[in-house]
Design a protein around this motif. Structure first.
Motif, mmCIF file in Angstrom:
data_model
loop_
_atom_site.group_PDB
_atom_site.id
_atom_site.type_symbol
_atom_site.label_atom_id
_atom_site.label_comp_id
_atom_site.label_asym_id
_atom_site.label_seq_id
_atom_site.Cartn_x
_atom_site.Cartn_y
_atom_site.Cartn_z
ATOM 1 N N PRO A 24 0.872 -1.325 -0.054
ATOM 2 C CA PRO A 24 -0.091 0.104 0.167
ATOM 3 C C PRO A 24 0.843 1.392 -0.080
ATOM 4 N N LYS A 25 0.327 2.200 -0.764
ATOM 5 C CA LYS A 25 0.986 3.602 -0.808
ATOM 6 C C LYS A 25 1.653 4.069 0.552
ATOM 7 N N ARG A 26 0.863 4.052 1.284
ATOM 8 C CA ARG A 26 1.433 4.901 2.679
ATOM 9 C C ARG A 26 2.716 4.109 3.268
ATOM 10 N N LEU A 27 2.586 2.729 2.912
ATOM 11 C CA LEU A 27 3.698 1.942 3.543
ATOM 12 C C LEU A 27 4.803 1.793 2.825
ATOM 13 N N ARG A 28 4.947 2.457 1.526
ATOM 14 C CA ARG A 28 6.163 2.005 0.750
ATOM 15 C C ARG A 28 7.249 2.404 0.897
ATOM 16 N N TRP A 29 7.320 3.667 2.001
ATOM 17 C CA TRP A 29 8.789 4.058 2.435
ATOM 18 C C TRP A 29 9.529 2.919 3.267
ATOM 19 N N ILE A 30 8.646 1.988 3.785
ATOM 20 C CA ILE A 30 9.153 0.745 4.762
ATOM 21 C C ILE A 30 9.989 -0.087 3.702
ATOM 22 N N ILE A 31 9.581 -0.148 2.543
ATOM 23 C CA ILE A 31 10.377 -1.253 1.635
ATOM 24 C C ILE A 31 11.561 -0.406 1.199
ATOM 25 N N LEU A 32 11.411 0.963 0.984
ATOM 26 C CA LEU A 32 12.727 1.365 0.511
ATOM 27 C C LEU A 32 13.690 1.379 1.655
ATOM 28 N N LEU A 33 13.299 1.490 3.042
ATOM 29 C CA LEU A 33 14.161 1.465 4.162
ATOM 30 C C LEU A 33 14.513 0.163 4.377
ATOM 31 N N LEU A 34 13.840 -0.928 4.275
ATOM 32 C CA LEU A 34 14.445 -2.055 4.389
ATOM 33 C C LEU A 34 15.326 -2.571 3.249
ATOM 34 N N ALA A 35 14.956 -2.426 1.963
ATOM 35 C CA ALA A 35 15.836 -2.593 0.938
ATOM 36 C C ALA A 35 16.983 -1.905 1.121
ATOM 37 N N SER A 36 17.100 -0.566 1.656
ATOM 38 C CA SER A 36 18.402 0.164 1.859
ATOM 39 C C SER A 36 19.114 -0.448 3.029
ATOM 40 N N LEU A 179 19.617 8.796 4.685
ATOM 41 C CA LEU A 179 21.124 8.602 4.814
ATOM 42 C C LEU A 179 21.298 7.511 4.185
ATOM 43 N N SER A 180 20.485 6.477 4.149
ATOM 44 C CA SER A 180 20.875 4.926 3.885
ATOM 45 C C SER A 180 20.263 4.644 2.293
ATOM 46 N N PHE A 181 19.546 5.533 1.681
ATOM 47 C CA PHE A 181 18.667 5.172 0.497
ATOM 48 C C PHE A 181 19.739 4.535 -0.406
ATOM 49 N N PHE A 182 19.466 3.451 -0.789
ATOM 50 C CA PHE A 182 20.521 2.502 -1.562
ATOM 51 C C PHE A 182 20.948 3.228 -2.880
ATOM 52 N N PRO A 183 20.085 3.676 -3.634
ATOM 53 C CA PRO A 183 20.813 4.186 -4.904
ATOM 54 C C PRO A 183 21.877 5.344 -4.882
ATOM 55 N N HIS A 184 21.649 6.257 -3.662
ATOM 56 C CA HIS A 184 22.783 7.158 -3.450
ATOM 57 C C HIS A 184 23.697 6.857 -2.478
#
Lengths: 529, 76
Positions: A24-36, A179-184
């Motif tokens: 769900p859209k509002r939880l998508r940041w969690i995926i980015l944080l976990l992935a990072s 700080l941790s965002f994996f692409p940068h």
């Protein structure tokens, strides 16, 4: 996990995208944080603890700053006008203390992990010269992935909160993700909190255009990295490993190919990471703008690693130049020196710190200090002699906006930048000087015909691929320089033509890529900082 | 305004600063020249310029720079 590996592109990025868009859209940041964090742990293991320290420190200091600022805002209204200045000064002192704590933690860690051995070696040399009985033993210190990048972004966040450019974030997850965002995190670009944190946290709806444009950018980045940069790496490595074995012409070729390699590789990495972020609907800032079309070295640095330049400008140049003590010093200098010099010297002092920092940021050795000082001297001389040049050109009636002069400027910048690249890549300062000398004194054109060039690790076919790839890169740059958007134009074509172009690009990478037998995987140069 | 024009003409002779309306986009002032100018403004006008004020909009013309100086003085 290298950005050009199958593991990253097919498995990691593919899975992250899938999970992002099914959540769900509002939880998508969690995926980015976990992935990072998964990306970081896979790449750097337990060294993630340093990233966590940076994150927690700037989060807490940010909140502390926010509290001081809020307190000041509410107290200001009830404070008589004549007392406001004293209150503001008191608050500024407290804010500075918080910034100092945050910077001490973050740059302290960076200094210890990256520069300990450099400082130790230098202290030992000085101690030996002065007959002091001090000897610091070198340590084997593992450098956390991307520490030079996330430390500067963490410092940027705190200073931006201090200056009021952005508010202190109460959400620790948003700070952690920024700080941790994996692409940068591995090679930048350096992001600013007000520009990126919100984008990362809000869930993005799937957009076919963003998704496909991102994928195209990744393929373009892979082309630059795998087809061009990794292929020329073989020659660059050979020449720089034993430059004295080659004539000046071969050394020159090695330097030119290194410049091509680092540009193709670094800008290619930026294409891959920007494309990765774009597939999530996230826009990263530009880090390159066709730097080899620059007329001056200053312009080159505005178009090469742009976000580092912006960071140095905003947080070192401005911080020093606009500080009270420096303004007082400037006044003093102006009163003591002649008109033009008196005006320029106050800019040259913080500029010196900028280039010293820039050099040392690239690596813990005197070679990198020389690299920074080389550009500092060029810029300082340019500024000091500009009035003289202006008068000279006016007297000689040379049109500085005319095409011949502009062409000369492009060539001059190219030469100066290549000398900088030589310093950057040479194993040590002494070698850089001897290589430079050999280009001018040992220039033997026979190397072009006696087969030397084919003994450096690339055969005729490789040179052809490099030539053709270089022409493609140049053509794309020329089109972009004229404001032509290639991806927009391709998107306007019908589906058959569009996919023919996509497949041609993908197959070009697969067929002409320098990987597999005969090629060793090449780490991204900037990922080692 | 006269003092500002004097500083600008001293920094970059031969430019008609009273008429130029896009000093940044037209490439008349480089980022280093802006920095030299900012330090000049701080010392000559006795003002404190914040890094947040160093944006193209505030330096695109002599009028814009003058408006910046006036605003900072008023805030003080």
């Amino acid at each position: 996990m290298a950005y050009n590996s199958y593991l990253y592109i097919v498995v990691f990025l593919g899975l992250s995208l899938l999970l992002y868009y099914v959540t769900p859209k509002r939880l998508r940041w969690i995926i980015l944080l976990l992935a990072s964090y998964v990306f970081y742990c896979v790449s750097s293991g337990g060294l993630i603890v340093y990233l966590l320290i940076s994150t927690v420190s700037v989060y807490i200091c940010g909140l502390w700053l926010g509290k001081i600022i809020e307190g000041y805002e509410s107290a200001k209204a009830s404070t008589p006008k004549e007392e406001r200045k004293a209150l503001s000064e008191k608050v500024t002192r407290r804010k500075k203390l918080v910034v100092f704590v945050a910077l001490l933690v973050n740059f302290g860690l960076l200094a210890f992990l990256k520069y300990f051995n450099f400082f130790a070696d230098n202290i030992n040399v000085i101690s030996k010269l002065l007959n002091l009985n001090i000897a610091i033993r070198s340590r084997r210190i593992a450098l956390p992935l991307g520490i030079s990048f996330y430390t500067l972004m963490a410092a940027g966040y705190i200073i931006d909160v201090y200056r009021g450019k952005c508010r202190a974030d109460r959400n620790p997850c948003r700070v952690a993700l920024f700080l941790s965002f994996f692409p940068h995190i591995v090679e930048g670009p350096f992001a600013r909190y007000d520009q990126l944190a919100g984008q990362l946290y809000e869930g993005h709806a799937f957009s076919y255009k963003e998704f496909t444009f991102g994928a195209q950018l990744i393929v373009w980045g892979l082309f630059k990295k795998i087809v061009i940069a990794d292929r020329v790496n073989i020659v660059v490595k050979t020449v720089f490993a034993s430059p004295s074995a080659y004539s000046g012409l071969v050394v020159l070729l090695g330097v030119l190919l290194f410049t091509l390699q680092i540009y193709a590789e670094f800008s290619g990495a930026m294409d891959i990471v920007t494309g990765s972020a774009q597939m999530f609907g996230i826009s990263l800032v530009k880090n390159f703008e066709r730097p080899f079309f620059s007329r001056t070295v200053a312009e080159f640095w505005r178009r090469w690693h742009m976000t580092l330049g912006a960071w140095l400008r905003d947080f070192i140049l401005y911080s020093v130049s606009l500080s009270k003590w420096f303004v007082k010093l400037s006044k003093l200098i102006k009163s003591r020196l002649r008109s033009n010099t008196g005006k320029i010297v106050p800019t040259l002092i913080p500029l010196f710190l900028v280039w010293l920092f820039c050099g040392l940021w690239h690596g813990a050795s005197w070679k990198y200090v020389l690299y920074g000082m080389y550009y500092y001297v060029i810029m300082a001389l340019g500024m000091l002699f500009e009035p003289l040049f202006s008068r000279l050109f006016a007297a000689l009636r040379i049109n500085r906006e005319g095409r011949p002069y502009k062409a000369l400027q492009l060539v001059r910048t190219l030469v100066l930048v290549n000398i900088g690249m030589l310093i950057f890549r040479a194993p040590e300062t002494k070698t850089a000087f001897s290589m430079l000398r050999s280009i001018f004194t040992g220039f033997d054109p026979k190397a072009l015909t006696n087969g030397t060039l084919l003994k450096l690790g690339m055969d005729l076919q490789d040179y052809f691929v490099i030539g053709a790839g270089g022409i493609v890169m140049l053509a794309v740059s020329l089109l972009q320089e004229r404001g032509f958007s290639l991806r927009e134009r391709i998107a306007e074509k019908n589906i058959a033509i569009r996919w023919c172009i996509y497949f041609a690009a993908i197959f070009a990478v697969i067929i002409f890529g320098a990987y597999g037998a005969g090629y060793n995987p090449v780490d991204f140069i900037y990922a080692q900082f | 305004m006269d003092k500002l024009l004097e500083i600008l003409e001293d920094l970059k002779p031969g430019v008609d600063f009273a008429l130029e309306d896009d000093l940044i986009e037209d490439g008349i002032l480089s980022s280093l020249e802006i920095m030299t100018l900012v330090v000049e403004l701080c010392t000559e006008f006795g003002i404190e310029i914040s890094p947040l004020d160093i944006v193209p909009e505030n330096f695109k013309s002599a009028q814009a720079i003058y408006a910046l100086i006036t605003r900072i003085r008023d805030e003080d």
